[in-house]
Design an enzyme around this catalytic site. Structure first.
Site, PDB file in Angstrom:
ATOM      1  N   ASP A  60     -32.487  24.136  78.996  1.00  0.00           N
ATOM      2  CA  ASP A  60     -33.736  23.929  78.272  1.00  0.00           C
ATOM      3  C   ASP A  60     -33.383  24.444  76.985  1.00  0.00           C
ATOM      4  OD1 ASP A  60     -35.906  23.850  76.977  1.00  0.00           O
ATOM      5  OD2 ASP A  60     -37.303  24.647  78.708  1.00  0.00           O
ATOM      6  N   VAL A  61     -33.409  23.552  76.056  1.00  0.00           N
ATOM      7  CA  VAL A  61     -32.947  24.119  74.334  1.00  0.00           C
ATOM      8  C   VAL A  61     -34.020  24.979  74.170  1.00  0.00           C
ATOM      9  CG1 VAL A  61     -31.246  22.257  73.764  1.00  0.00           C
ATOM     10  CG2 VAL A  61     -33.931  22.368  73.492  1.00  0.00           C
ATOM     11  N   TYR A 152     -44.670  16.011  65.804  1.00  0.00           N
ATOM     12  CA  TYR A 152     -43.189  15.587  65.752  1.00  0.00           C
ATOM     13  C   TYR A 152     -42.479  15.558  64.189  1.00  0.00           C
ATOM     14  CZ  TYR A 152     -39.549  12.259  66.525  1.00  0.00           C
ATOM     15  OH  TYR A 152     -38.138  11.698  66.289  1.00  0.00           O
ATOM     16  N   VAL A 184     -35.700   3.547  67.171  1.00  0.00           N
ATOM     17  CA  VAL A 184     -34.495   3.084  67.782  1.00  0.00           C
ATOM     18  C   VAL A 184     -35.138   2.704  69.234  1.00  0.00           C
ATOM     19  CG1 VAL A 184     -32.480   3.338  69.139  1.00  0.00           C
ATOM     20  CG2 VAL A 184     -32.655   4.320  66.669  1.00  0.00           C
ATOM     21  N   THR A 187     -34.127   3.658  73.257  1.00  0.00           N
ATOM     22  CA  THR A 187     -33.746   4.998  73.973  1.00  0.00           C
ATOM     23  C   THR A 187     -34.879   5.265  74.737  1.00  0.00           C
ATOM     24  OG1 THR A 187     -34.722   6.337  72.318  1.00  0.00           O
ATOM     25  CG2 THR A 187     -32.318   5.456  71.823  1.00  0.00           C
ATOM     26  N   GLY A 188     -34.798   6.528  75.500  1.00  0.00           N
ATOM     27  CA  GLY A 188     -36.143   7.071  76.243  1.00  0.00           C
ATOM     28  C   GLY A 188     -37.160   7.300  75.258  1.00  0.00           C
TER      29      GLY A 188
HETATM   30  N1  LIG Z   1     -35.565   6.793  69.396  1.00  0.00           N
HETATM   31  C1  LIG Z   1     -36.267   6.762  68.031  1.00  0.00           C
HETATM   32  O1  LIG Z   1     -36.828   5.904  67.821  1.00  0.00           O
HETATM   33  C2  LIG Z   1     -35.962   8.054  67.196  1.00  0.00           C
HETATM   34  C3  LIG Z   1     -36.067   7.799  66.072  1.00  0.00           C
HETATM   35  C4  LIG Z   1     -35.535   9.160  64.945  1.00  0.00           C
HETATM   36  C5  LIG Z   1     -35.200  10.092  65.701  1.00  0.00           C
HETATM   37  N2  LIG Z   1     -34.904  10.098  66.904  1.00  0.00           N
HETATM   38  C6  LIG Z   1     -34.345  11.167  67.326  1.00  0.00           C
HETATM   39  O2  LIG Z   1     -33.409  11.153  68.273  1.00  0.00           O
HETATM   40  C7  LIG Z   1     -33.153  12.392  69.137  1.00  0.00           C
HETATM   41  C8  LIG Z   1     -32.763  11.505  70.376  1.00  0.00           C
HETATM   42  O3  LIG Z   1     -33.623  10.881  70.767  1.00  0.00           O
HETATM   43  P1  LIG Z   1     -33.629   9.408  71.900  1.00  0.00           P
HETATM   44  O4  LIG Z   1     -34.330   8.573  70.878  1.00  0.00           O
HETATM   45  O5  LIG Z   1     -32.109   9.353  72.076  1.00  0.00           O
HETATM   46  O6  LIG Z   1     -34.467   9.823  73.025  1.00  0.00           O
HETATM   47  P2  LIG Z   1     -34.121  10.212  74.388  1.00  0.00           P
HETATM   48  O7  LIG Z   1     -35.391  10.576  75.038  1.00  0.00           O
HETATM   49  O8  LIG Z   1     -33.522   8.991  75.033  1.00  0.00           O
HETATM   50  O9  LIG Z   1     -33.183  11.569  74.535  1.00  0.00           O
HETATM   51  C9  LIG Z   1     -33.639  12.673  74.281  1.00  0.00           C
HETATM   52  C10 LIG Z   1     -32.793  13.739  75.100  1.00  0.00           C
HETATM   53  O10 LIG Z   1     -33.282  14.907  74.940  1.00  0.00           O
HETATM   54  C11 LIG Z   1     -33.414  15.639  76.368  1.00  0.00           C
HETATM   55  N3  LIG Z   1     -34.041  16.875  76.228  1.00  0.00           N
HETATM   56  C12 LIG Z   1     -35.551  16.931  75.992  1.00  0.00           C
HETATM   57  N4  LIG Z   1     -36.249  18.065  76.071  1.00  0.00           N
HETATM   58  C13 LIG Z   1     -34.975  18.743  76.064  1.00  0.00           C
HETATM   59  C14 LIG Z   1     -34.984  20.170  76.323  1.00  0.00           C
HETATM   60  N5  LIG Z   1     -35.974  21.170  76.279  1.00  0.00           N
HETATM   61  N6  LIG Z   1     -33.515  20.726  76.596  1.00  0.00           N
HETATM   62  C15 LIG Z   1     -32.493  19.986  76.507  1.00  0.00           C
HETATM   63  N7  LIG Z   1     -32.545  18.749  76.407  1.00  0.00           N
HETATM   64  C16 LIG Z   1     -33.930  18.154  76.288  1.00  0.00           C
HETATM   65  C17 LIG Z   1     -33.875  14.438  77.339  1.00  0.00           C
HETATM   66  O11 LIG Z   1     -33.770  14.877  78.678  1.00  0.00           O
HETATM   67  C18 LIG Z   1     -33.100  13.411  76.764  1.00  0.00           C
HETATM   68  O12 LIG Z   1     -32.040  13.382  77.370  1.00  0.00           O
HETATM   69  C19 LIG Z   1     -34.563  13.160  69.243  1.00  0.00           C
HETATM   70  O13 LIG Z   1     -34.435  14.195  68.504  1.00  0.00           O
HETATM   71  C20 LIG Z   1     -35.510  12.134  68.200  1.00  0.00           C
HETATM   72  O14 LIG Z   1     -36.425  12.844  67.714  1.00  0.00           O
HETATM   73  C21 LIG Z   1     -35.315   9.266  67.772  1.00  0.00           C
END
Ligand SMILES: NC(=O)c1ccc[n+]([C@@H]2O[C@H](COP(=O)([O-])OP(=O)(O)OC[C@H]3O[C@@H](n4cnc5c(N)ncnc54)[C@H](O)[C@@H]3O)[C@@H](O)[C@H]2O)c1
Length: 263
Positions: A60-61, A152, A184, A187-188
């Site tokens: 957990d980060v 956020y 994006v 993604t999740g």
């Molecule tokens: N998808 C979008 O629209 C978008 C846009 C801009 C920025 N982002 C950023 O991109 C990054 C990746 O997000 P994503 O879209 O791939 O989503 P995602 O949910 O697919 O991936 C996020 C990952 O972070 C992990 N995670 C969450 N809490 C954690 C913790 N406490 N410790 C360790 N791991 C943890 C999750 O298990 C997951 O695998 C994030 O920082 C997000 O804010 C996403």
């Protein structure tokens, strides 16, 4: 020559979405990769996807002890570390009156404190490599405020400040840059936001996605590979003189129209 040849990279949030795509591209470009994430099962599936030899570390980060142990484990198993990509992140969508203290704390703990803890734990290995790279993933919400994304957005603005401050502190052994993507939807987190938007507007997902694409000058939604391409650039030797930069990967969505000229 592969742009990540010989690199030893740790990707947080590497079990899903953008982090997983970054890990795939790093491995394809010659890096040895370690994935850090919360869930053992998701990590195992992601490692199989990225390829043989991919290291996994569960943490957990937001937990200093878990982060220290995970980073030490990754450094041991990779035989060093020269690249850290911070992708772990969470989001919630709520108006000000409904945001609980727990919502606020969890978002800041994962998105901002988690990034700080990972950078701190990796500092000595990154400096020792003498070609260190940190790339953080902020957001378009780290550049401009967004309604219902208060915690956020605050965490992502904070990540820009952390990135710039670390860039100044860790030069010349480590460059530190951030990528600021627009949504994006694959993604999740992207799916979570898309579900909220379909419920909120009563429109189906295709309609929501085409509405977003229409509002972006490049006329489409962002993809995980758009973001990973920018990360790989910052990791490459071609970016060795670039540090403290926030790169918008947003299809031009921050650009204005001529006020008063809309038809
Ligand atoms: N998808 C979008 O629209 C978008 C846009 C801009 C920025 N982002 C950023 O991109 C990054 C990746 O997000 P994503 O879209 O791939 O989503 P995602 O949910 O697919 O991936 C996020 C990952 O972070 C992990 N995670 C969450 N809490 C954690 C913790 N406490 N410790 C360790 N791991 C943890 C999750 O298990 C997951 O695998 C994030 O920082 C997000 O804010 C996403």
């Amino acid at each position: 020559m592969n742009i990540a040849a010989g690199r030893k990279a740790l990707v947080t949030g590497g079990a899903s979405g953008i982090g997983l795509e970054v890990a795939r591209q790093l491995a394809a470009e010659g890096a040895a990769v370690a994935l850090l994430d919360l869930d053992e099962e998701k990590l195992a599936a992601a490692a199989a996807d990225v390829g043989a030899g991919t290291v996994t570390v569960r943490a957990d980060v937001g937990s200093p002890g878990q982060v220290r142990a995970a980073v030490e484990g990754a450094v041991d198993r990779l035989g060093g570390l020269d690249t850290l990509v911070i992708c772990a992140g969470v989001i919630h969508v709520k108006p000000l009156a409904e945001v609980t203290e727990a919502d606020w704390d969890h978002t800041l703990d994962v998105n901002l404190k988690g990034a700080f803890l990972c950078c701190q734990a990796a500092e000595s290995a990154l400096r020792a490599s003498r070609r260190g790279r940190i790339v953080t993933i902020s957001s378009d919400a780290g550049r401009r405020g967004v309604p219902h994304l208060l915690a956020y957005s605050a965490s992502k603005f904070g990540l820009v400040g952390l990135t710039e401050s670390l860039a100044a502190e860790l030069a010349p052994s480590v460059t530190v840059n951030t990528v600021c993507p627009v949504g994006v939807p694959t993604t999740g987190m992207g799916q979570q936001l898309l579900s909220w938007k379909t419920e909120h507007t009563g429109q189906d997902a295709d309609r929501v996605l085409s509405g977003i694409a229409n509002a972006i000058p490049m006329a489409r939604n962002g993809t995980a590979s758009d973001v990973a391409n920018a990360v790989l650039y910052f990791v490459s030797e071609a970016a060795s003189f670039i540090t403290g930069v926030s790169l918008d990967v947003d299809g031009g969505s921050r650009l204005n129209t001529l006020p008063g000229a809309a038809e």
